[in-house]
Design a protein around this motif. Structure first.
Motif, PDB file in Angstrom:
ATOM      1  N   HIS A  48       0.811  -1.214   0.000  1.00  9.70           N
ATOM      2  CA  HIS A  48       0.000   0.000   0.000  1.00  9.70           C
ATOM      3  C   HIS A  48       0.846   1.266   0.000  1.00  9.70           C
ATOM      4  O   HIS A  48       0.308   2.364  -0.173  1.00  9.70           O
ATOM      5  CB  HIS A  48      -0.906   0.009   1.235  1.00  9.70           C
ATOM      6  N   VAL A  49       2.164   1.146   0.173  1.00 13.99           N
ATOM      7  CA  VAL A  49       3.052   2.310   0.182  1.00 13.99           C
ATOM      8  C   VAL A  49       3.679   2.430  -1.212  1.00 13.99           C
ATOM      9  O   VAL A  49       4.676   1.766  -1.514  1.00 13.99           O
ATOM     10  CB  VAL A  49       4.142   2.188   1.269  1.00 13.99           C
ATOM     11  N   ASP A  50       3.079   3.263  -2.048  1.00 19.54           N
ATOM     12  CA  ASP A  50       3.528   3.367  -3.442  1.00 19.54           C
ATOM     13  C   ASP A  50       4.995   3.763  -3.555  1.00 19.54           C
ATOM     14  O   ASP A  50       5.713   3.273  -4.435  1.00 19.54           O
ATOM     15  CB  ASP A  50       2.671   4.393  -4.191  1.00 19.54           C
ATOM     16  N   ALA A  51       5.439   4.656  -2.689  1.00 20.78           N
ATOM     17  CA  ALA A  51       6.818   5.139  -2.757  1.00 20.78           C
ATOM     18  C   ALA A  51       7.828   4.028  -2.493  1.00 20.78           C
ATOM     19  O   ALA A  51       8.986   4.129  -2.911  1.00 20.78           O
ATOM     20  CB  ALA A  51       7.028   6.279  -1.758  1.00 20.78           C
ATOM     21  N   VAL A  52       7.404   2.976  -1.814  1.00 24.27           N
ATOM     22  CA  VAL A  52       8.274   1.828  -1.545  1.00 24.27           C
ATOM     23  C   VAL A  52       8.044   0.729  -2.575  1.00 24.27           C
ATOM     24  O   VAL A  52       9.000   0.118  -3.079  1.00 24.27           O
ATOM     25  CB  VAL A  52       8.028   1.296  -0.114  1.00 24.27           C
ATOM     26  N   ARG A  53       6.769   0.451  -2.889  1.00 23.78           N
ATOM     27  CA  ARG A  53       6.454  -0.652  -3.801  1.00 23.78           C
ATOM     28  C   ARG A  53       7.021  -0.423  -5.202  1.00 23.78           C
ATOM     29  O   ARG A  53       7.594  -1.349  -5.792  1.00 23.78           O
ATOM     30  CB  ARG A  53       4.932  -0.818  -3.884  1.00 23.78           C
ATOM     31  N   ARG A  54       6.888   0.787  -5.721  1.00 25.52           N
ATOM     32  CA  ARG A  54       7.302   1.033  -7.107  1.00 25.52           C
ATOM     33  C   ARG A  54       8.807   0.861  -7.330  1.00 25.52           C
ATOM     34  O   ARG A  54       9.207   0.156  -8.265  1.00 25.52           O
ATOM     35  CB  ARG A  54       6.840   2.417  -7.535  1.00 25.52           C
ATOM     36  N   PRO A  55       9.679   1.478  -6.519  1.00 26.91           N
ATOM     37  CA  PRO A  55      11.114   1.215  -6.728  1.00 26.91           C
ATOM     38  C   PRO A  55      11.506  -0.227  -6.457  1.00 26.91           C
ATOM     39  O   PRO A  55      12.454  -0.735  -7.057  1.00 26.91           O
ATOM     40  CB  PRO A  55      11.802   2.192  -5.766  1.00 26.91           C
ATOM     41  N   ALA A  56      10.776  -0.906  -5.559  1.00 31.81           N
ATOM     42  CA  ALA A  56      11.075  -2.316  -5.292  1.00 31.81           C
ATOM     43  C   ALA A  56      10.778  -3.167  -6.520  1.00 31.81           C
ATOM     44  O   ALA A  56      11.568  -4.059  -6.888  1.00 31.81           O
ATOM     45  CB  ALA A  56      10.267  -2.808  -4.094  1.00 31.81           C
ATOM     46  N   ILE A  57       9.644  -2.902  -7.177  1.00 31.65           N
ATOM     47  CA  ILE A  57       9.307  -3.630  -8.407  1.00 31.65           C
ATOM     48  C   ILE A  57      10.322  -3.316  -9.498  1.00 31.65           C
ATOM     49  O   ILE A  57      10.787  -4.212 -10.221  1.00 31.65           O
ATOM     50  CB  ILE A  57       7.884  -3.268  -8.862  1.00 31.65           C
ATOM     51  N   ALA A  58      10.690  -2.034  -9.615  1.00 32.84           N
ATOM     52  CA  ALA A  58      11.679  -1.642 -10.624  1.00 32.84           C
ATOM     53  C   ALA A  58      13.029  -2.305 -10.356  1.00 32.84           C
ATOM     54  O   ALA A  58      13.700  -2.777 -11.283  1.00 32.84           O
ATOM     55  CB  ALA A  58      11.835  -0.122 -10.645  1.00 32.84           C
ATOM     56  N   MET A  59      13.427  -2.362  -9.087  1.00 29.15           N
ATOM     57  CA  MET A  59      14.693  -2.992  -8.728  1.00 29.15           C
ATOM     58  C   MET A  59      14.691  -4.470  -9.094  1.00 29.15           C
ATOM     59  O   MET A  59      15.680  -4.997  -9.639  1.00 29.15           O
ATOM     60  CB  MET A  59      14.954  -2.825  -7.231  1.00 29.15           C
ATOM     61  N   LEU A  60      13.587  -5.146  -8.834  1.00 26.03           N
ATOM     62  CA  LEU A  60      13.488  -6.569  -9.146  1.00 26.03           C
ATOM     63  C   LEU A  60      13.557  -6.804 -10.650  1.00 26.03           C
ATOM     64  O   LEU A  60      14.266  -7.704 -11.123  1.00 26.03           O
ATOM     65  CB  LEU A  60      12.188  -7.132  -8.575  1.00 26.03           C
ATOM     66  N   GLY A  61      12.842  -5.971 -11.415  1.00 23.13           N
ATOM     67  CA  GLY A  61      12.876  -6.119 -12.869  1.00 23.13           C
ATOM     68  C   GLY A  61      14.245  -5.820 -13.449  1.00 23.13           C
ATOM     69  O   GLY A  61      14.733  -6.545 -14.336  1.00 23.13           O
ATOM     70  N   LEU A  62      14.890  -4.770 -12.954  1.00 23.66           N
ATOM     71  CA  LEU A  62      16.234  -4.427 -13.429  1.00 23.66           C
ATOM     72  C   LEU A  62      17.243  -5.507 -13.062  1.00 23.66           C
ATOM     73  O   LEU A  62      18.175  -5.787 -13.826  1.00 23.66           O
ATOM     74  CB  LEU A  62      16.665  -3.082 -12.852  1.00 23.66           C
ATOM     75  N   MET A  63      17.068  -6.122 -11.897  1.00 26.36           N
ATOM     76  CA  MET A  63      17.983  -7.189 -11.485  1.00 26.36           C
ATOM     77  C   MET A  63      17.897  -8.374 -12.442  1.00 26.36           C
ATOM     78  O   MET A  63      18.932  -8.931 -12.857  1.00 26.36           O
ATOM     79  CB  MET A  63      17.658  -7.647 -10.068  1.00 26.36           C
ATOM     80  N   VAL A  64      16.679  -8.763 -12.803  1.00 24.53           N
ATOM     81  CA  VAL A  64      16.510  -9.878 -13.742  1.00 24.53           C
ATOM     82  C   VAL A  64      17.145  -9.531 -15.087  1.00 24.53           C
ATOM     83  O   VAL A  64      17.863 -10.347 -15.691  1.00 24.53           O
ATOM     84  CB  VAL A  64      15.014 -10.214 -13.911  1.00 24.53           C
ATOM     85  N   ALA A  65      16.875  -8.306 -15.563  1.00 26.47           N
ATOM     86  CA  ALA A  65      17.466  -7.872 -16.835  1.00 26.47           C
ATOM     87  C   ALA A  65      18.990  -7.856 -16.751  1.00 26.47           C
ATOM     88  O   ALA A  65      19.686  -8.267 -17.691  1.00 26.47           O
ATOM     89  CB  ALA A  65      16.938  -6.481 -17.203  1.00 26.47           C
ATOM     90  N   GLN A  66      19.521  -7.406 -15.611  1.00 37.18           N
ATOM     91  CA  GLN A  66      20.970  -7.330 -15.442  1.00 37.18           C
ATOM     92  C   GLN A  66      21.619  -8.708 -15.424  1.00 37.18           C
ATOM     93  O   GLN A  66      22.716  -8.895 -15.977  1.00 37.18           O
ATOM     94  CB  GLN A  66      21.288  -6.565 -14.147  1.00 37.18           C
TER      95      GLN A  66
END
Length: 309
Positions: free
Chosen positions: A221-239
């Motif tokens: 429910h905390v957008d400011a935390v959820r959004r960068p966490a999702i981005a970090m996970l996606g970037l990690m897989v891509a990396q």
């Protein structure tokens, strides 16, 4: 700060975003220099072939001189944003952050010069790469702190009583990413073998996955935390995928190549660029966790805002 009214400065924020984007371009330019073995194409520094004029751009010279030109522009931009924050910002810590950005970019320039003058010792070149990523993270942080959302929102904090705390996990994520950055730079600059970088990639995957899953599952429910966490996970897989591709093109296919080939250059440069985005996103996640999900110390006053505007 409490008791000080902070107003959103649209011009400063836009300029900070511009500096961030320009720094990302600089990181890509630096990766092109390294991937094309163009680091000593211009044998002197700060001049180019004994002159400050534009040399004939051919071969590796075009990569090295372009990298230097962008770096010089970044220094001027950083001086501007440091002065702007110093005189326009009312938050004292933001003034110091602008000064830190200026000190970091100057250190980066000096390390770049030493890389040339000392004929690319791996430790200097690796430090040059690490400081570049640090400056990028500082630029991203300034862009976040000057943004409208950061200035105008009133975050509802939720104390984190879990162990390890989510903020601790974000700091651990940043640490393992820095280790990975240094190991990768040492490998690219022929300072060590490839296997430490590959082994630590598994550690990075475990720590970042742990951090991201905790953030997404516990604080959806905390957008400011959820959004960068999702981005970090996606970037990690891509990396991880790009790292495998860079390993294949550089170590397996390009081992006996007379000069860097396009697949290796493309894979390596993209790997470096996504790595920079991954580190910066993790820093943003740590900042937002510190603001929205502070650690529940026993002595903390209930309802206290952990981060001033």
């Amino acid at each position: 700060m409490k008791g000080i009214e902070i107003r959103y400065n649209h011009g400063l924020h836009c300029f900070a975003v511009f500096v961030t984007c320009a720094t990302f371009v600089l990181i890509i330019a630096g990766a092109l220099v390294t991937s094309n073995d163009a680091g000593l194409s211009i044998p002197d520094w700060p001049r180019s072939f004994g002159s400050f004029s534009v040399p004939e751009l051919h071969g590796g010279v075009q990569y090295e001189w372009t990298h230097r030109a962008i770096a010089g522009s970044i220094i001027l931009l950083t001086i501007s944003i440091a002065l702007w924050t110093f005189f326009a910002e009312r938050r004292r810590w933001m003034k110091w952050l602008g000064i830190a950005a200026l000190g970091t970019v100057i250190t980066q320039a000096v390390l770049g010069g030493l890389t040339v003058l000392l004929f690319q010792p791996p430790w200097v070149s690796s430090a040059h790469a690490a400081v570049a990523q640090t400056f990028f993270c500082i630029a991203v942080a300034i862009a976040v702190f000057t943004g409208r959302r950061w200035i105008e929102e009133h975050p509802r904090t939720e104390l984190d009583q879990r162990r390890p705390a989510l903020f601790t996990l974000t700091l651990l994520s940043i640490f393992v990413l820095y280790v990975q950055l240094i190991l990768g730079a040492m490998f690219r600059h022929h300072g060590m073998s490839w296997w430490p970088h590959v082994v630590n990639a598994a550690v990075v995957a475990i720590v970042l996955s742990w951090t991201a899953i905790r953030a997404i599952s516990v604080y959806p429910h905390v957008d400011a935390v959820r959004r960068p966490a999702i981005a970090m996970l996606g970037l990690m897989v891509a990396q991880l995928c790009l790292g495998f591709l860079a390993f294949i093109t550089r170590v397996v296919w390009g081992r006996d190549a007379a000069q860097p080939e396009l697949p290796m250059v493309t894979a390596t440069v993209t790997h470096v660029a996504v790595g920079a985005l991954l580190l910066a996103t993790t820093v943003v996640l740590a900042i937002q966790v510190w603001r929205h999900v502070p650690v529940a110390f026993e002595e903390r006053v209930s309802g206290q805002d952990p981060v001033a505007a």
